[in-house]
Design a protein around this motif. Structure first.
Motif, short mmCIF file in Angstrom:
data_model
loop_
_atom_site.label_atom_id
_atom_site.label_comp_id
_atom_site.label_asym_id
_atom_site.label_seq_id
_atom_site.Cartn_x
_atom_site.Cartn_y
_atom_site.Cartn_z
N ARG A 82 10.17 5.05 1.43
CA ARG A 82 9.52 5.03 1.10
C ARG A 82 8.23 4.44 1.38
O ARG A 82 8.74 3.32 1.66
N PHE A 83 7.08 4.46 1.76
CA PHE A 83 5.97 3.96 1.60
C PHE A 83 4.44 4.44 1.07
O PHE A 83 4.56 5.52 0.15
N ILE A 84 3.69 3.57 1.09
CA ILE A 84 2.28 3.46 -0.16
C ILE A 84 1.19 2.35 1.02
O ILE A 84 1.94 1.69 2.05
N TYR A 85 0.37 3.37 1.01
CA TYR A 85 -0.55 2.93 1.93
C TYR A 85 -2.36 3.64 1.64
O TYR A 85 -2.69 4.14 2.29
N LYS A 86 -2.63 2.96 0.53
CA LYS A 86 -4.05 3.68 -0.38
C LYS A 86 -5.05 3.64 0.13
O LYS A 86 -5.80 4.59 0.63
N GLU A 87 -4.93 2.53 1.32
CA GLU A 87 -6.27 2.28 2.56
C GLU A 87 -6.28 3.41 3.40
O GLU A 87 -7.33 3.77 4.00
N ASP A 88 -5.48 3.64 3.80
CA ASP A 88 -5.30 4.72 5.04
C ASP A 88 -3.88 5.77 5.33
O ASP A 88 -3.03 5.57 5.24
N PRO A 89 -3.98 6.41 4.30
CA PRO A 89 -2.64 7.42 3.56
C PRO A 89 -2.53 8.13 5.13
O PRO A 89 -1.06 9.02 5.28
#
Length: 104
Positions: A82-89
């Motif tokens: 699973r991935f999280i990347y709010k800055e650059d989805p």
């Protein structure tokens, strides 16, 4: 489940493809941090926020390399990552493209 926050657990400056490219390359991340966690846990959440960005060579080697080198199947990674990347989805889509297009 376990969580890897790349900026805290690895480097704020991940770069390069191979170990020879430096201590914070995709190969180092994959072999020394990501693969052992994937083998130990059913679910690995990778938080990409907080770094200075990710080059395609780092991402392809770190994630696509798992399939290319026959360490995991694409199906297994879809269940285990699973991935999280709010800055650059959009980077999350790029990672899945590397995984799904890798030939193992």
């Amino acid at each position: 489940m376990t969580k890897i926050t790349i900026a805290k657990d690895f480097s704020e400056y991940p770069a390069g493809r191979y170990r020879d490219d430096g201590d914070f390359s995709g190969e180092v991340f994959r072999d020394d941090l990501l693969e052992p966690r994937l083998r130990e846990f059913d679910l690995v959440e990778v938080d990409l926020d907080g770094s200075m960005g990710y080059g395609s060579s780092f991402l392809e080697e770190a994630f696509g390399g798992l399939v290319r080198l026959k360490k995991f199947t694409k199906d297994a990674l879809h269940k285990k990552l699973r991935f999280i990347y709010k800055e650059d989805p959009f980077v999350i889509d790029e990672i899945w493209t590397y995984i799904d297009s890798a030939h193992g």
